[in-house]
Design an enzyme around this catalytic site. Structure first.
Site, short mmCIF file in Angstrom:
data_model
loop_
_atom_site.label_atom_id
_atom_site.label_comp_id
_atom_site.label_asym_id
_atom_site.label_seq_id
_atom_site.Cartn_x
_atom_site.Cartn_y
_atom_site.Cartn_z
N SER A 14 27.21 4.80 99.71
CA SER A 14 27.22 4.93 98.22
C SER A 14 28.40 5.17 97.46
O SER A 14 29.36 6.01 98.05
CB SER A 14 26.23 5.93 97.89
OG SER A 14 25.97 6.44 96.90
N LEU A 15 28.61 4.66 96.37
CA LEU A 15 29.51 5.26 95.39
C LEU A 15 29.43 6.23 94.69
O LEU A 15 30.06 6.77 93.94
CB LEU A 15 29.99 3.83 94.54
CG LEU A 15 30.26 2.81 95.69
CD1 LEU A 15 30.70 1.29 94.51
CD2 LEU A 15 31.45 2.62 96.41
N THR A 61 17.66 6.03 96.33
CA THR A 61 18.46 4.53 96.25
C THR A 61 17.32 3.95 97.35
O THR A 61 16.49 4.62 97.90
CB THR A 61 19.62 4.42 96.47
OG1 THR A 61 19.93 2.83 96.39
CG2 THR A 61 20.28 4.87 97.80
N LYS A 65 12.92 4.10 96.50
CA LYS A 65 12.82 4.22 94.86
C LYS A 65 11.10 4.23 94.45
O LYS A 65 10.69 4.84 93.64
CB LYS A 65 13.34 3.16 94.12
CG LYS A 65 14.92 3.14 94.03
CD LYS A 65 15.61 2.24 93.33
CE LYS A 65 16.97 2.32 93.30
NZ LYS A 65 17.83 1.62 92.46
N ASP A 101 18.07 2.84 86.08
CA ASP A 101 18.55 1.49 86.50
C ASP A 101 18.54 0.57 85.19
O ASP A 101 19.51 -0.38 84.79
CB ASP A 101 17.74 1.09 87.48
CG ASP A 101 18.21 1.65 88.83
OD1 ASP A 101 19.34 2.18 89.00
OD2 ASP A 101 17.16 1.73 89.59
N LYS A 152 5.61 -14.06 93.98
CA LYS A 152 6.50 -12.82 93.42
C LYS A 152 6.79 -12.96 92.09
O LYS A 152 6.83 -12.25 91.24
CB LYS A 152 7.43 -12.58 94.39
CG LYS A 152 6.90 -11.69 95.52
CD LYS A 152 7.99 -11.60 96.68
CE LYS A 152 9.00 -10.36 96.29
NZ LYS A 152 9.95 -10.33 97.49
N ILE A 207 24.14 -8.63 89.70
CA ILE A 207 23.99 -7.22 90.11
C ILE A 207 24.57 -6.86 91.73
O ILE A 207 24.75 -5.61 91.73
CB ILE A 207 22.53 -6.49 90.19
CG1 ILE A 207 21.61 -7.17 91.18
CG2 ILE A 207 21.82 -6.69 88.78
CD1 ILE A 207 20.41 -6.57 91.47
N TYR A 209 27.79 -6.11 93.71
CA TYR A 209 28.98 -5.62 93.42
C TYR A 209 29.91 -5.36 94.63
O TYR A 209 31.21 -5.20 94.42
CB TYR A 209 28.86 -4.28 92.52
CG TYR A 209 28.43 -2.92 93.50
CD1 TYR A 209 27.20 -2.67 93.38
CD2 TYR A 209 29.37 -2.44 94.32
CE1 TYR A 209 26.71 -1.77 94.01
CE2 TYR A 209 28.71 -1.52 95.28
CZ TYR A 209 27.46 -1.16 95.14
OH TYR A 209 26.72 0.06 95.91
N GLY A 230 28.19 -6.35 89.15
CA GLY A 230 27.33 -5.31 89.33
C GLY A 230 27.68 -3.92 89.36
O GLY A 230 26.84 -3.00 89.13
P1 ATR Z 1 15.70 -5.58 96.05
O1 ATR Z 1 15.12 -4.47 95.91
O2 ATR Z 1 17.06 -5.59 96.46
O3 ATR Z 1 15.57 -6.55 94.70
P2 ATR Z 1 13.77 -7.24 97.69
O4 ATR Z 1 12.71 -6.48 96.80
O5 ATR Z 1 13.48 -7.28 99.10
O6 ATR Z 1 15.13 -6.42 97.18
O7 ATR Z 1 14.17 -8.65 96.81
C1 ATR Z 1 14.98 -9.58 97.49
C2 ATR Z 1 15.19 -10.57 96.42
O8 ATR Z 1 16.10 -11.58 96.92
C3 ATR Z 1 13.82 -11.40 96.20
O9 ATR Z 1 13.64 -11.97 95.07
C4 ATR Z 1 14.19 -12.56 97.02
O10 ATR Z 1 13.18 -13.66 97.09
P3 ATR Z 1 11.89 -13.83 97.97
O11 ATR Z 1 10.81 -13.41 97.06
O12 ATR Z 1 11.58 -15.19 97.93
O13 ATR Z 1 11.81 -13.24 99.17
C5 ATR Z 1 15.46 -12.98 96.99
N1 ATR Z 1 16.06 -13.51 98.17
C6 ATR Z 1 16.52 -13.03 99.43
N2 ATR Z 1 17.25 -14.04 99.91
C7 ATR Z 1 17.33 -15.15 99.17
C8 ATR Z 1 17.53 -16.49 99.29
N3 ATR Z 1 18.24 -16.74 100.57
N4 ATR Z 1 17.80 -17.20 98.62
C9 ATR Z 1 16.87 -17.05 97.48
N5 ATR Z 1 16.44 -15.71 97.23
C10 ATR Z 1 16.38 -14.80 97.89
#
Ligand code: ATR
Length: 269
Positions: A14-15, A61, A65, A101, A152, A207, A209, A230
């Site tokens: 963490s930063l 984090t 969350k 955020d 989603k 987002i 970074y 980010g």
């Molecule tokens: P965070 O809390 O960091 O947003 P998350 O809730 O696990 O993490 O969500 C990850 C996001 O990255 C999701 O929108 C995921 O898409 P899916 O809903 O289809 O899983 C997206 N994501 C992760 N890897 C991906 C990839 N290789 N290509 C496209 N979208 C990806």
């Protein structure tokens, strides 16, 4: 001496400690901010520990969350609407949860563009996307969500009253602002957005970074877009948190510098 910290798992990279401690020091605040590594199994105990140890405030984090919400005494309506808490204040033994955020995203974007009435494309529909969509909506932008998993995208769009579009249609996406919220590009030279569409946008924000300039931002810059990294979001959410922790105006540039140095230090060490 007031004590603050960050709860997450893992949290070692963490930063936030660098950012907050630099700000405390610069403003002469007698406080310290440390890492509070907390596993999901220990979250409830850790939250009671905030009270027991008289910790004044905590950043939250990944992955806590959302899970932290039922453990708090009070919840800011904004955090309820986003469905995530990134900041807890200990108000005389009562724990109040809020979210900065979304303000981080809003301020980072508003540094380069006015959001009102603009069309914004959000890539991704995970936890991070919720604060982004909330921020864009609050600033009166028109939002379209593209996500690999259609359900989603649809669920998120419904929650916030915005549009969902199929992932396969990303090649036809258009607008003034594009915000990338997935983890694609984190510590890898990959972008989830086809390069051909980037020239249609005025501003592209990532987002992620690490690296500071992701492949998406590199390509967007080459296409003539204004880019927002980010780290800007991280710094602005931290600055808003600092305001809540201390009641003082945050030294934003100094916090950004401290975060940047900590990020570089990570790489070298
Ligand atoms: P965070 O809390 O960091 O947003 P998350 O809730 O696990 O993490 O969500 C990850 C996001 O990255 C999701 O929108 C995921 O898409 P899916 O809903 O289809 O899983 C997206 N994501 C992760 N890897 C991906 C990839 N290789 N290509 C496209 N979208 C990806």
């Amino acid at each position: 001496m007031d004590v603050f910290g960050i709860i997450g798992w893992p949290v070692g990279h963490s930063l936030s400690p660098a950012m907050h401690n630099a700000a405390f020091q610069a403003l002469g605040v007698k406080a310290v901010y440390g890492l509070l590594p907390t596993t999901p199994e220990d979250l409830a105990q850790a939250i009671s520990g905030i009270k027991a140890l008289h910790i004044k405030g905590v950043s939250v984090t990944i992955p806590h969350k959302e899970a932290v919400i039922p453990l708090l005494d009070e919840l800011d309506p904004v955090a309820r609407e986003i469905g995530a808490v990134n900041t807890i204040l200990n108000r005389g033994g009562s724990l109040w949860g809020t979210n900065t955020d979304w303000l981080g995203v809003k301020k980072a974007l508003e540094e380069v563009v006015s959001l009102t009435g603009q069309r914004a494309v959000v890539v991704g529909a995970g936890g991070a996307a919720r604060a982004v969509v909330y921020a864009l909506k609050k600033a009166r932008a028109a939002v379209e969500i593209y996500n690999r998993t259609w359900e989603k995208a649809q669920a998120l769009a419904q929650d916030f009253g915005v549009e969902a579009r199929p992932w396969a249609a990303l090649g036809q996406a258009d607008g003034e602002i594009l915000v990338q919220t997935t983890s694609v590009g984190l510590k890898e030279d990959r972008s989830p957005v086809p390069r051909e569409i980037l020239g249609r946008f005025k501003v592209v924000m990532d987002i992620v970074y690490d690296p500071l300039e992701t492949r998406l931002l590199r390509e967007a810059r080459a296409e003539g877009c204004l880019v927002v990294n980010g780290l800007k979001m991280l710094v602005y959410q931290g600055a808003e948190q600092f305001k809540l922790f201390t009641g003082l105006e945050p030294p934003v540039e100094l916090m950004e510098q401290a975060a940047l140095e900590a990020l570089k230090g990570e790489k070298n060490g």
